[in-house]
Enzyme design. Sequence first.
Site, PDB file in Angstrom:
ATOM      1  N   SER A 142      39.216 -47.723 -16.856  1.00 16.66           N
ATOM      2  CA  SER A 142      39.384 -48.308 -18.182  1.00 16.66           C
ATOM      3  C   SER A 142      40.830 -48.149 -18.625  1.00 16.66           C
ATOM      4  CB  SER A 142      38.463 -47.615 -19.194  1.00 16.66           C
ATOM      5  OG  SER A 142      38.754 -48.038 -20.521  1.00 16.66           O
TER       6      SER A 142
ATOM      7  N   TYR B 172      35.759 -39.635 -22.881  1.00 16.93           N
ATOM      8  CA  TYR B 172      35.752 -40.901 -22.149  1.00 16.93           C
ATOM      9  C   TYR B 172      37.138 -41.213 -21.592  1.00 16.93           C
ATOM     10  CZ  TYR B 172      35.061 -45.864 -21.113  1.00 16.93           C
ATOM     11  OH  TYR B 172      34.995 -47.080 -20.472  1.00 16.93           O
TER      12      TYR B 172
END
Length: 282
Positions: free
Chosen positions: A164, A186
């Site tokens: 990501s 995350y």
Amino acid sequence: MSNRAASQKPSLDVSSLYGVKGKVCVVTGGATGIGKMFAAAYVQNGAKVYIASRKIQPLQAAADELNSWGPGKAIAIQADVSSKAGCKALCDEIRKHESKIHILVNNSGVSWGASLNDFPEKEGWDNLFSLNVKSLFYMTVGLLDLLEKDSTNTEPARVINISSVAGIVPIAENPLSAPGQGTWSYAASKSAASHLSRSLAASLAGRSITVNAVAPGVFPSRMTAFGLSKHEDKLVATQPTGRVGDAQDMGGLALFLASRGAAHITGAVIPIDGGASLGAKL
């Protein structure tokens, strides 16, 4: 042009460079979001794709839909890759049906949002790192023999890990998380996923296996559903291209990384975010 020169003419047509027809693929988290986009690109171009996820009903529904698009084939396998044992079980099931895997897409992932002062250890860190980082390693190792078989340095097997841009841009509090919350673990997990991809690339290049990471920005998925439903205008405003990503954007990259055209690329982390990680509109 001499006959010798003509005989050395490279095959540069689209089907030779970017075709995946007849290849066998495994996509974890293939029922929804980016995983389904990868699976769709491969199925629509004639590949056999095993899609795996925890919940069998949406997984089978996704396989049925992909099969209606053809001409390739999607096969649903229920699996939980959040543990080493779960990864092994999925790899063992794949091995019952296939002796060679051309493409492994490690897409399964999860996010967790909470306040900075009350961020949970088990759900926020332990479970998240198990799925977002450890599963990439154990799935790759578990299918290593099937990936390596018959691979060459011009037709290598491919491991594609979904990272990501959150692993590049250190912003944990954004419109994708609820007010007062941040996705602290995350971003760290996706940075780890990108670096693990480079480490595996260095180790596996000599075995004719490439390993690359895709770093998406905002695409429709379960993870981004909250942010897009509440703050789509704000998210789009941060995009230099004026929009979020879609299936054609992701499908194009999926085909490229799996094809002859990307056979000499390994250890790359490729942002696909419309330039959002540049920090300013183009």
